[in-house]
Design an enzyme around this catalytic site. Structure first.
Site, PDB file in Angstrom:
ATOM      1  N   GLU A   1       0.625  -1.723  -0.486  1.00  0.00           N
ATOM      2  CA  GLU A   1      -0.286  -0.607  -0.119  1.00  0.00           C
ATOM      3  C   GLU A   1       0.781   0.974  -0.162  1.00  0.00           C
ATOM      4  O   GLU A   1       1.742   1.327   0.823  1.00  0.00           O
ATOM      5  CB  GLU A   1      -1.013  -0.127   1.467  1.00  0.00           C
ATOM      6  CG  GLU A   1      -2.402   0.245   1.339  1.00  0.00           C
ATOM      7  CD  GLU A   1      -2.932  -0.314   0.132  1.00  0.00           C
ATOM      8  OE1 GLU A   1      -3.267   0.371  -1.415  1.00  0.00           O
ATOM      9  OE2 GLU A   1      -3.640  -1.215   0.307  1.00  0.00           O
ATOM     10  N   HIS A   2       0.334   2.165  -0.528  1.00  0.00           N
ATOM     11  CA  HIS A   2       0.993   3.490  -1.156  1.00  0.00           C
ATOM     12  C   HIS A   2       2.533   3.179  -1.349  1.00  0.00           C
ATOM     13  O   HIS A   2       3.587   4.035  -1.066  1.00  0.00           O
ATOM     14  CB  HIS A   2       0.867   4.250   0.429  1.00  0.00           C
ATOM     15  CG  HIS A   2      -0.267   4.821   0.458  1.00  0.00           C
ATOM     16  ND1 HIS A   2      -0.559   6.247   0.431  1.00  0.00           N
ATOM     17  CD2 HIS A   2      -1.868   4.519   1.026  1.00  0.00           C
ATOM     18  CE1 HIS A   2      -1.842   6.239   0.026  1.00  0.00           C
ATOM     19  NE2 HIS A   2      -2.351   5.668   0.771  1.00  0.00           N
TER      20      HIS A   2
ATOM     21  N   ASP B   1       3.101   2.251  -4.740  1.00  0.00           N
ATOM     22  CA  ASP B   1       3.173   2.144  -6.860  1.00  0.00           C
ATOM     23  C   ASP B   1       3.850   3.370  -6.867  1.00  0.00           C
ATOM     24  O   ASP B   1       4.185   3.821  -7.512  1.00  0.00           O
ATOM     25  CB  ASP B   1       1.475   1.719  -6.650  1.00  0.00           C
ATOM     26  CG  ASP B   1       0.617   3.015  -6.938  1.00  0.00           C
ATOM     27  OD1 ASP B   1       0.803   3.907  -5.579  1.00  0.00           O
ATOM     28  OD2 ASP B   1      -0.687   2.447  -7.369  1.00  0.00           O
TER      29      ASP B   1
ATOM     30  N   GLY C   1     -15.951   5.227  -2.633  1.00  0.00           N
ATOM     31  CA  GLY C   1     -15.396   5.728  -1.609  1.00  0.00           C
ATOM     32  C   GLY C   1     -15.517   4.614  -0.555  1.00  0.00           C
ATOM     33  O   GLY C   1     -15.391   5.108   0.015  1.00  0.00           O
TER      34      GLY C   1
ATOM     35  N   GLY D   1     -12.870   2.537  -1.563  1.00  0.00           N
ATOM     36  CA  GLY D   1     -11.647   2.177  -1.269  1.00  0.00           C
ATOM     37  C   GLY D   1     -11.233   1.157  -2.253  1.00  0.00           C
ATOM     38  O   GLY D   1     -10.217   0.456  -2.063  1.00  0.00           O
TER      39      GLY D   1
ATOM     40  N   SER E   1     -11.667   1.266  -6.164  1.00  0.00           N
ATOM     41  CA  SER E   1     -10.929   2.061  -6.448  1.00  0.00           C
ATOM     42  C   SER E   1     -12.853   1.595  -7.805  1.00  0.00           C
ATOM     43  O   SER E   1     -12.204   1.560  -8.932  1.00  0.00           O
ATOM     44  CB  SER E   1     -10.296   1.444  -8.023  1.00  0.00           C
ATOM     45  OG  SER E   1      -8.919   0.829  -6.776  1.00  0.00           O
ATOM     46  N   SER E   2     -13.304   2.613  -7.299  1.00  0.00           N
ATOM     47  CA  SER E   2     -14.519   2.744  -8.466  1.00  0.00           C
ATOM     48  C   SER E   2     -14.003   3.781  -9.503  1.00  0.00           C
ATOM     49  O   SER E   2     -14.841   3.546 -10.854  1.00  0.00           O
ATOM     50  CB  SER E   2     -15.730   3.235  -7.387  1.00  0.00           C
ATOM     51  OG  SER E   2     -15.133   4.514  -6.630  1.00  0.00           O
TER      52      SER E   2
ATOM     53  N   ASP F   1      -3.926   0.289  -9.567  1.00  0.00           N
ATOM     54  CA  ASP F   1      -5.890   0.505  -9.571  1.00  0.00           C
ATOM     55  C   ASP F   1      -5.913   0.232 -10.686  1.00  0.00           C
ATOM     56  O   ASP F   1      -6.690  -0.499 -11.519  1.00  0.00           O
ATOM     57  CB  ASP F   1      -6.330   1.858  -9.185  1.00  0.00           C
ATOM     58  CG  ASP F   1      -6.600   1.609  -7.669  1.00  0.00           C
ATOM     59  OD1 ASP F   1      -5.635   1.137  -7.518  1.00  0.00           O
ATOM     60  OD2 ASP F   1      -6.472   2.893  -6.964  1.00  0.00           O
TER      61      ASP F   1
ATOM     62  N   TYR G   1      -3.250  12.647   0.920  1.00  0.00           N
ATOM     63  CA  TYR G   1      -2.806  11.434  -0.269  1.00  0.00           C
ATOM     64  C   TYR G   1      -1.536  12.148  -1.191  1.00  0.00           C
ATOM     65  O   TYR G   1      -0.332  11.562  -1.067  1.00  0.00           O
ATOM     66  CB  TYR G   1      -4.040  11.178  -1.481  1.00  0.00           C
ATOM     67  CG  TYR G   1      -3.178   9.970  -2.854  1.00  0.00           C
ATOM     68  CD1 TYR G   1      -3.329   8.781  -1.734  1.00  0.00           C
ATOM     69  CD2 TYR G   1      -2.449  10.191  -3.263  1.00  0.00           C
ATOM     70  CE1 TYR G   1      -2.796   7.801  -2.745  1.00  0.00           C
ATOM     71  CE2 TYR G   1      -2.233   9.151  -4.241  1.00  0.00           C
ATOM     72  CZ  TYR G   1      -2.215   7.860  -4.366  1.00  0.00           C
ATOM     73  OH  TYR G   1      -1.811   7.003  -4.568  1.00  0.00           O
TER      74      TYR G   1
HETATM   75  C1  GLA Z   1      -4.877   5.036  -4.346  1.00  0.00           C
HETATM   76  C2  GLA Z   1      -3.949   4.523  -5.084  1.00  0.00           C
HETATM   77  C3  GLA Z   1      -3.235   3.884  -5.682  1.00  0.00           C
HETATM   78  C4  GLA Z   1      -2.410   3.750  -4.708  1.00  0.00           C
HETATM   79  C5  GLA Z   1      -3.452   3.868  -3.410  1.00  0.00           C
HETATM   80  C6  GLA Z   1      -2.422   3.124  -2.129  1.00  0.00           C
HETATM   81  O1  GLA Z   1      -5.964   3.825  -4.270  1.00  0.00           O
HETATM   82  O2  GLA Z   1      -5.296   5.381  -6.211  1.00  0.00           O
HETATM   83  O3  GLA Z   1      -2.399   4.389  -6.870  1.00  0.00           O
HETATM   84  O4  GLA Z   1      -1.637   4.571  -4.369  1.00  0.00           O
HETATM   85  O5  GLA Z   1      -4.374   4.371  -2.893  1.00  0.00           O
HETATM   86  O6  GLA Z   1      -1.676   2.124  -2.127  1.00  0.00           O
END
Ligand code: GLA
Length: 422
Positions: free
Chosen positions: A63-64, A66, A151, A153, A155-156, A209, A259
């Site tokens: 997570e965080h 990419d 919303g 989390g 990836s909608s 995503d 973010y």
């Molecule tokens: C969101 C962003 C992704 C990634 C995640 C955290 O989903 O769209 O690119 O950074 O947060 O891992």
């Protein structure tokens, strides 16, 4: 091919039938396709020439990282955005979403002003795709339905952009009087959709995503390496395992969250360490050079560097079917996101803590960008106790005044194109 070698999980279906709990509602791809086609016909008195479905995603771990050239391990899930498109003979675009049923009429030249709400994803995708393909504007009708909560989390927005892009491409390719459009390769399509987020939604996101929405495979995780730019399907570590997904009910919004600030802090830490990105920094390097960084930069970088390590280890554990080790890494990932990266929230922390106590749970963590959204737990499907989950969610509901929603998931496929004649 994979389907026959990998027994289908049917526990979810039985759980859906017997569970009195508020689940995230799903339906099959075929049902969703019918639903969007019917909705389209009701709005535009016509049948669409292309229908595309794009899934949401869960990130198992990574997570965080990419946007730090790291490695991630997400998978596509059985919740989709569905987009139906048909060309019309005007210079107008008519669009409707099943969310509110309103038909918007817009100019086919998407330059004029900023389109409101979800329409900005259409505007961005259309504009960047037209630029890339050098297409003159053309009129079309477009309808959207979705089973993917916004919303949460999951990836909608990436899913919506991919579905719009695929439907537009298919519709335009099918029309003989328009120049044929070649389907760009996965990374390029993903980058186009990422630019929509950057330029039209104010979210400086990474590329995870979009890639998993496009390239996820049934019963597989997708190992993505952002330094090597590789995608590798990794078999789900056990047909008896599932991911319990719980949406906290706290809407996450990456445009208004911190973010962008997290991303900027990572970039400044890498610069101070003389690295192109945090990918080339090891924990030893980081400790040795800690005096060059502010405390905050050090903490953020420690999350990124350790999360990349955990994700590499998790990929090896998946290959070896070592679910318990994987669970432990998920637990560690959550602690790091909570304490070092500070992107969790009290609702996520509470659910992660409580769900971890359920029988059979191997590990639990927040998933996605954070600041609300969803958590996941890895467990053998059959060990899920609905009565304990019900008690847990009821306590959560009365404590936080929120309505959590849950679902059991295993990896499904990436975007699906369904021409209306199929
Ligand atoms: C969101 C962003 C992704 C990634 C995640 C955290 O989903 O769209 O690119 O950074 O947060 O891992």
């Amino acid at each position: 091919m994979i389907g026959s070698a990998f027994p289908q999980l049917n526990a979810r279906d039985s759980l859906q039938l017997v569970s009195p709990l508020p689940q995230i509602s799903t339906c099959s791809a075929a049902q969703l396709r019918e639903q969007v086609a019917r909705f389209y016909a009701g709005k535009f008195s016509n049948i669409p020439s292309s229908i595309c479905l794009a899934p949401g995603r869960i990130n198992l771990i990574g997570e965080h990282v990419d946007y730090n050239s790291g490695v991630v391990l997400p998978f596509a899930i059985d919740l989709h955005s569905a987009v139906a498109v048909g060309l019309n003979s005007t210079s107008l675009i008519r669009v409707s979403s099943q969310l509110d049923g309103v038909v918007h009429e817009l100019s086919a030249a998407p330059d004029a002003g900023r389109w409101p709400g979800w329409l900005r994803y259409l505007q961005g995708t259309l504009k960047l795709w037209s630029q890339r393909t050098e297409r003159p504007p053309f009129g079309f009708d477009l309808a959207v339905t979705s089973t993917l909560p916004m919303g949460a989390g999951l990836s909608s927005s990436a899913s919506l952009c991919v579905a719009i892009l695929s439907a537009l491409q298919t519709a335009a390719t099918g029309r003989a009087s328009l120049p044929q459009v070649e389907q760009p390769p996965t990374w390029e399509q993903a980058q186009l959709c990422q630019q929509v987020e950057h330029q039209f939604a104010n979210v400086p996101c990474g590329l995870m995503d979009q890639l998993v929405v496009l390239a996820g495979q049934r019963n597989h995780l997708l190992a993505i390496d952002f330094h090597e730019m590789t995608l590798e399907p990794i078999p789900w570590p056990g047909s008896d395992l599932s991911c319990l997904l719980i949406h906290t009910g706290v809407q996450h919004d990456l445009a208004t969250s911190e973010y962008g600030l997290r991303r900027a802090t990572c970039e400044s830490a890498a610069r101070k360490l003389g690295a192109l990105s945090l990918r080339s920094v090891t924990l030893e390097n980081l400790l040795a050079a800690s005096s060059a960084l502010t405390d905050l930069e050090f903490k953020r970088a420690r999350h990124v560097v350790s999360e990349i390590e955990r994700t590499m280890q998790a990929t090896a554990n998946c290959r070896a079917g070592q679910a318990e080790q994987l669970g432990r890494l998920m637990d560690e990932s959550h602690v790091s996101l909570r304490d070092d990266y500070e992107v969790s929230c009290m609702e996520l922390d509470y659910l992660v803590e409580q769900v971890r106590q359920l029988p059979g749970v191997l590990g639990a963590r927040m998933t996605g960008g954070g600041f609300g959204g969803s958590m996941i737990a890895l467990l053998p499907t059959q060990s899920l106790s609905l009565s304990l989950l019900e008690k847990l969610l009821a306590t959560y509901e009365s404590r936080f005044g929120l309505n959590p929603r849950w679902l059991l998931c295993q990896p499904s496929s990436g975007s699906i194109e369904l021409n209306s004649g199929d």
